[in-house]
Scaffold this motif. Structure first.
Motif, PDB file in Angstrom:
ATOM      1  N   ILE A  27       0.832  -1.211   0.000  1.00 49.45           N
ATOM      2  CA  ILE A  27       0.000   0.000   0.000  1.00 49.45           C
ATOM      3  C   ILE A  27       0.865   1.259   0.000  1.00 49.45           C
ATOM      4  N   GLN A  28       1.899   1.246   0.806  1.00 44.67           N
ATOM      5  CA  GLN A  28       2.797   2.395   0.866  1.00 44.67           C
ATOM      6  C   GLN A  28       3.396   2.683  -0.519  1.00 44.67           C
ATOM      7  N   GLU A  29       3.786   1.618  -1.196  1.00 41.72           N
ATOM      8  CA  GLU A  29       4.395   1.791  -2.521  1.00 41.72           C
ATOM      9  C   GLU A  29       3.362   2.330  -3.519  1.00 41.72           C
ATOM     10  N   ILE A  30       2.146   1.797  -3.464  1.00 36.87           N
ATOM     11  CA  ILE A  30       1.099   2.267  -4.377  1.00 36.87           C
ATOM     12  C   ILE A  30       0.875   3.766  -4.191  1.00 36.87           C
ATOM     13  N   ILE A  62      -4.032  -7.579  -3.947  1.00 39.14           N
ATOM     14  CA  ILE A  62      -4.739  -6.565  -4.729  1.00 39.14           C
ATOM     15  C   ILE A  62      -6.265  -6.605  -4.541  1.00 39.14           C
ATOM     16  N   PRO A  63      -6.890  -7.796  -4.568  1.00 39.62           N
ATOM     17  CA  PRO A  63      -8.353  -7.812  -4.372  1.00 39.62           C
ATOM     18  C   PRO A  63      -8.771  -7.219  -3.026  1.00 39.62           C
ATOM     19  N   LEU A  64      -7.984  -7.473  -2.014  1.00 38.45           N
ATOM     20  CA  LEU A  64      -8.271  -6.970  -0.675  1.00 38.45           C
ATOM     21  C   LEU A  64      -8.139  -5.435  -0.634  1.00 38.45           C
ATOM     22  N   ILE A  65      -7.111  -4.942  -1.283  1.00 35.53           N
ATOM     23  CA  ILE A  65      -6.880  -3.490  -1.301  1.00 35.53           C
ATOM     24  C   ILE A  65      -7.984  -2.805  -2.121  1.00 35.53           C
ATOM     25  N   LEU A  70      -9.293   1.451  -1.755  1.00 34.05           N
ATOM     26  CA  LEU A  70      -8.093   2.277  -1.928  1.00 34.05           C
ATOM     27  C   LEU A  70      -7.644   2.347  -3.380  1.00 34.05           C
ATOM     28  N   ILE A  71      -7.887   1.274  -4.118  1.00 32.18           N
ATOM     29  CA  ILE A  71      -7.489   1.254  -5.524  1.00 32.18           C
ATOM     30  C   ILE A  71      -8.636   0.710  -6.365  1.00 32.18           C
ATOM     31  N   LYS A  72      -8.540   0.924  -7.670  1.00 34.05           N
ATOM     32  CA  LYS A  72      -9.505   0.259  -8.549  1.00 34.05           C
ATOM     33  C   LYS A  72      -8.870  -0.101  -9.883  1.00 34.05           C
ATOM     34  N   GLU A  73      -9.542  -0.991 -10.583  1.00 35.30           N
ATOM     35  CA  GLU A  73      -9.092  -1.384 -11.913  1.00 35.30           C
ATOM     36  C   GLU A  73      -9.370  -0.234 -12.857  1.00 35.30           C
ATOM     37  N   VAL A  74      -8.422   0.080 -13.747  1.00 33.97           N
ATOM     38  CA  VAL A  74      -8.677   1.161 -14.691  1.00 33.97           C
ATOM     39  C   VAL A  74      -8.778   0.704 -16.137  1.00 33.97           C
ATOM     40  N   MET A  81      -4.584  -6.545 -16.161  1.00 36.81           N
ATOM     41  CA  MET A  81      -5.284  -5.392 -15.625  1.00 36.81           C
ATOM     42  C   MET A  81      -4.314  -4.326 -15.113  1.00 36.81           C
ATOM     43  N   HIS A  82      -4.728  -3.073 -15.249  1.00 39.15           N
ATOM     44  CA  HIS A  82      -3.973  -1.951 -14.693  1.00 39.15           C
ATOM     45  C   HIS A  82      -4.841  -1.277 -13.626  1.00 39.15           C
ATOM     46  N   TYR A  83      -4.175  -0.668 -12.665  1.00 38.79           N
ATOM     47  CA  TYR A  83      -4.867  -0.116 -11.497  1.00 38.79           C
ATOM     48  C   TYR A  83      -4.428   1.314 -11.220  1.00 38.79           C
ATOM     49  N   GLU A  84      -5.192   1.996 -10.378  1.00 39.92           N
ATOM     50  CA  GLU A  84      -4.723   3.275  -9.858  1.00 39.92           C
ATOM     51  C   GLU A  84      -5.263   3.441  -8.445  1.00 39.92           C
ATOM     52  N   HIS A  85      -4.620   4.308  -7.671  1.00 37.96           N
ATOM     53  CA  HIS A  85      -5.159   4.537  -6.335  1.00 37.96           C
ATOM     54  C   HIS A  85      -6.252   5.580  -6.446  1.00 37.96           C
TER      55      HIS A  85
END
Ligand SMILES: [Zn+2]
Ligand SMILES: [Zn+2]
Length: 144
Positions: A27-30, A62-65, A70-74, A81-85
């Protein structure tokens, strides 16, 4: 505003799960960067910072986050899949260059009005939306 980690800790304890340092590292890295990311990129960023978090662990978490909001699939590209916070970062749409990968985020009231109207006409309550416009950016077009 609470930090993403604080929110995640609350979420984890409400779910009755045990938190792990690995999860918090992820999470910190994201949240250390505003970039959109995929699992490989996130793994390389962590590795670059001498983290021992494995790729499998990222996939598991990732599914938990996402559940925590905090994040979603974009977008889905190159077979994954790509994500963003999204925590602390409002809803927006994307313009994406399929040659160089440049991403422009935008918000437009006209689009929001259209969505509201269409949802209203169909008795829908909007929870989320995704608009991802792909094409060539001005630089890539000029290079042609
Ligand atoms: Zn481009
Ligand atoms: Zn975005």
């Amino acid at each position: 505003m609470d930090s993403a980690i604080d929110l995640f800790r609350i979420f984890i304890s409400e779910k009755g799960l045990r938190n792990t340092p690995e999860r918090e590292e992820i999470i910190q890295e994201i949240f250390s960067s505003h970039n959109h990311f995929d699992v490989d990129e996130l793994y390389l960023r962590l590795k670059h910072n001498h983290s021992k978090v494995s790729k499998a662990s990222i996939y598991r978490n990732i599914p938990l986050i996402m559940d925590c909001g905090l994040i979603k699939e974009v977008w889905f590209e190159d077979g994954h899949m790509h994500y963003e916070h999204i925590y602390g970062h409002g809803p927006h749409c994307h313009l994406r260059c399929i040659r160089c990968g440049k991403v422009v985020e935008f918000v437009d009231q006209v689009l929001e009005d259209i969505e509201e109207r269409i949802a209203g006409e169909n008795g829908f309550q909007i929870l989320d939306h995704r608009l991802d416009i792909t094409g060539y950016c001005s630089k890539c077009r000029a290079a042609d």
